[in-house]
Design an enzyme around this catalytic site. Structure first.
Site, short mmCIF file in Angstrom:
data_model
loop_
_atom_site.label_atom_id
_atom_site.label_comp_id
_atom_site.label_asym_id
_atom_site.label_seq_id
_atom_site.Cartn_x
_atom_site.Cartn_y
_atom_site.Cartn_z
CG LEU A 85 -2.03 1.10 1.29
CD1 LEU A 85 -2.93 0.94 0.33
CD2 LEU A 85 -2.71 1.15 2.74
CE1 TYR A 136 7.62 7.28 -1.40
CE2 TYR A 136 9.99 6.74 -1.01
CZ TYR A 136 8.76 6.16 -1.24
OH TYR A 136 8.61 4.98 -1.85
CE LYS A 140 7.08 4.26 1.15
NZ LYS A 140 5.90 3.59 1.02
#
Length: 235
Positions: A85, A136, A140
């Site tokens: 996802l 980003y 993560k």
């Protein structure tokens, strides 16, 4: 919790988050072609048109990710959970990106654990770091930590570099980058990129092979190597 090598998966079950994305579709093809699980549940915000894959034991659970706690039943009774996802900041905005790539994933992992899942396989990104100044990579890294903290018997985290694929949606800049990296990959095949099919095969191989610890983090080179452990379909 490793699945068997064929014959309908020996009664085992798995779910896939993000099956509509490039890696998710490649993963679904691998799972169905190899019949590793008797039941594969696709968890997403809408039903997918499976086309040629309709012959397998695939279930679809449509959920509202904003009210995910109300959909705990979708995550019950699975041995393995695969998570591909994700979205982009350009597509969802900064807040939307954080919500999808961190919050949705972490909450889904918690529900999976509560529902009996003991091996969670997470697609992350090269450079993931909760302390990164880049949104980003920071998100993560944060979601990696959140998933690890849940306490799965096995947690496999894949950190691919640039994904090589033929996207259904149009992203001109990314397309140009992929053309360049496709050429580079012929000289340095594992350095800067990885085909989504290889990532999918590595995710499958991580289930088939015994783990090397409670948490396994596979960088891009290791993804290439593990992807070779499961031959491409039809070979």
């Amino acid at each position: 919790m490793a699945a068997g090598g064929g014959g309908g998966g020996g009664g085992r079950a798995c779910f896939v988050l993000g099956a509509s994305g490039e890696t998710g579709r490649a993963l679904l093809r691998e799972l169905l072609a190899r019949q590793l699980f008797a039941r594969v549940t696709l968890v997403g915000r809408r039903r997918l048109s499976l086309g040629e894959e309709t012959g397998a034991a695939v279930e679809q659970a449509v959920v509202d990710f904003e009210r995910l706690s109300e959909h705990a039943a979708a995550f019950q009774g699975h041995d393995v959970g695969f998570c591909c996802l994700g979205t982009t900041r350009a597509k969802a905005g900064a807040d939307g990106f954080i919500r999808v790539d961190r919050d949705y994933v972490a909450q889904a992992a918690e529900l999976a654990w509560a529902g009996g899942c003991r091996h969670f396989v997470l697609q992350s990104s090269r450079g993931a770091n909760p302390h990164s100044r880049f949104l980003y990579l920071r998100v993560k890294g944060e979601v990696e930590n959140l998933v690890q903290a849940i306490g799965f018997d096995r947690c496999t985290i894949l950190r691919p570099a640039v994904l090589l694929c033929k996207r259904q949606e149009s992203r001109p800049t990314e397309w140009m980058a992929q053309q360049f990296l496709g050429v580079v990959a012929r000289v340095f095949p594992t350095a800067y990129s990885v085909p989504v099919e290889t990532v999918a095969r590595a995710m499958v191989a991580s289930v088939l092979q015994p783990g090397e610890g409670k948490v396994e983090v596979l960088e891009n080179g290791a993804i290439h190597e593990l992807g070779k452990a499961v031959p491409p379909q039809g070979t």
